[in-house]
Design an enzyme around this catalytic site. Structure first.
Site, PDB file in Angstrom:
ATOM      1  N   ASP A 197     -21.954  -4.104 -42.816  1.00 42.08           N
ATOM      2  CA  ASP A 197     -22.074  -4.806 -41.544  1.00 42.08           C
ATOM      3  C   ASP A 197     -20.737  -5.426 -41.158  1.00 42.08           C
ATOM      4  O   ASP A 197     -19.810  -5.511 -41.966  1.00 42.08           O
ATOM      5  CB  ASP A 197     -23.214  -5.823 -41.539  1.00 42.08           C
ATOM      6  CG  ASP A 197     -22.865  -7.132 -42.220  1.00 42.08           C
ATOM      7  OD1 ASP A 197     -21.796  -7.224 -42.847  1.00 42.08           O
ATOM      8  OD2 ASP A 197     -23.669  -8.073 -42.133  1.00 42.08           O
ATOM      9  N   LEU A 198     -20.637  -5.802 -39.899  1.00 44.59           N
ATOM     10  CA  LEU A 198     -19.376  -6.327 -39.365  1.00 44.59           C
ATOM     11  C   LEU A 198     -19.287  -7.833 -39.609  1.00 44.59           C
ATOM     12  O   LEU A 198     -20.287  -8.554 -39.477  1.00 44.59           O
ATOM     13  CB  LEU A 198     -19.276  -6.037 -37.872  1.00 44.59           C
ATOM     14  CG  LEU A 198     -19.388  -4.556 -37.483  1.00 44.59           C
ATOM     15  CD1 LEU A 198     -19.242  -4.395 -35.983  1.00 44.59           C
ATOM     16  CD2 LEU A 198     -18.357  -3.716 -38.215  1.00 44.59           C
ATOM     17  N   ASP A 238     -25.714  -5.206 -36.277  1.00 41.41           N
ATOM     18  CA  ASP A 238     -24.406  -4.658 -36.664  1.00 41.41           C
ATOM     19  C   ASP A 238     -24.435  -4.135 -38.097  1.00 41.41           C
ATOM     20  O   ASP A 238     -23.392  -3.992 -38.728  1.00 41.41           O
ATOM     21  CB  ASP A 238     -23.327  -5.727 -36.520  1.00 41.41           C
ATOM     22  CG  ASP A 238     -23.578  -6.943 -37.400  1.00 41.41           C
ATOM     23  OD1 ASP A 238     -24.753  -7.358 -37.503  1.00 41.41           O
ATOM     24  OD2 ASP A 238     -22.626  -7.479 -37.990  1.00 41.41           O
TER      25      ASP A 238
END
Length: 336
Positions: free
Chosen positions: A215-216, A258
């Site tokens: 994930d970001l 995300d």
């Protein structure tokens, strides 16, 4: 959730049905055929067997289900893409009409063939003048046959066009059911199904694979500061990077928000870590051009190799999610 039908199991095992089973069986058949009539479902064998199981489950569990709930139960049991039931029935209707048109054409051709054969035989027994009269009749009937043939061909072409249009609509709906609209990657349901399939192959045949959950970092802050259009632009760019730097046979999906789930068939843990490090570097060095802004982002990676200690895909997801949580706290943003 496990779906069972006692009547189905007894019939399959050749067991005798008790009085309760018999009453339930009558109710299953009654409700199923009422549903067929109401929704214009063609009761072909492939439909009949699946819908019988659905209504058996509903009746045996005393479920008062609406039409929408019945359809939801169907797709949960058979894990098929949820498509427009009316569209599917419309395709069955068109295909049936096409078959009838073909049969009509063949019957017409056969009818005129028999008439022509009859006239040919009659020619042998009549005088020249009578032959001319018969020939005129034959030419007239051949002309009629040609006209009927052209009409039938036009019908077939029309039905073929309508069938192709409906198939395209159905393909588009199926694509929507499995593809994330924003990134073009697999959606959550599709990537979970891929994980189930790879896990089944591992259990049955020992095919190895590794999983990466990514994930970001600080993506919420990006959304809050620049807005969701910029956030969507970055997610779309991440999808393009993953497709470019991963193999065609790797399964890549947007798991939610995300978060991205990556399945690497035939890849050991050490190689999976190297792949994650390469993706991390590529993402960090990439500049995202969104809404007249130049932005940089980074990502965290949880990694594991599936082994015999895992008993289900759910356990794999739970464990790789833990690894991702560890990576978020790790300065290197990688945990395995």
């Amino acid at each position: 959730m496990e779906f069972k039908c006692r009547i189905h199991e007894k019939i399959r095992e050749g067991e005798e049905l008790n009085e309760v089973d018999k009453r339930n069986l009558k109710e299953v058949i009654k409700r199923m055929f009422n549903f067929f009539v109401e929704h214009n479902i063609v009761p072909v064998p492939r439909n009949y067997a699946k819908w019988f199981f659905v209504f058996c489950y509903i009746v045996e569990n005393n479920i008062e289900a609406t039409t929408e709930q019945i359809i939801d139960i169907y797709y949960k049991i058979f894990k098929e893409a949820k498509i427009d039931l009316r569209l599917s029935n419309e395709i069955e209707r068109i295909l049936t009409e096409v078959r009838h048109t073909v049969y009509e054409y063949l019957e017409t051709v056969e009818k005129y063939d028999k008439k022509i054969e009859k006239h040919e035989k009659t020619l042998e027994d009549y005088s020249r003048q009578e032959e001319i009269s018969i020939l005129k009749d034959i030419l007239k009937e051949v002309s009629e046959l040609r006209k009927v043939n052209q009409e039938l061909i036009a019908k077939l072409q029309e039905k073929q066009k309508e069938t192709e249009r409906l198939k395209k609509e159905l393909d588009a709906l199926k694509k929507q059911a499995f593809i994330d609209y924003l990134t073009g990657l697999k959606n959550r349901r599709s990537i979970q199904k891929a994980l189930e399939d790879y896990f089944k192959d591992y259990k049955n045949y020992g095919y190895p694979f590794s999983v990466i959950m990514m994930d970001l970092n600080n993506f919420k802050e990006i959304n809050d500061e620049y807005g969701h259009l910029v956030g969507d632009c970055i997610l779309k760019g991440i999808g393009e990077i993953l497709r470019k730097y991963l193999r065609a046979k790797d399964a890549i999906g947007r798991y939610g928000g995300d978060e991205f789930l990556i399945i690497l068939p035939g890849v050991k843990l050490e190689d999976a870590v190297n792949i994650a490090r390469r993706l991390k570097t590529v993402i960090q060095n990439h500049t995202f051009y969104c809404e007249d802004k130049e932005l940089k982002v980074s990502a965290s990676f949880g990694i594991l190799e599936v082994n015999e200690n895992f008993n289900s895909p759910e356990e794999i997801l739970k464990e790789v999610d833990k690894k991702l949580y560890e990576a978020k706290k790790n300065p290197d943003h990688i945990a395995y």
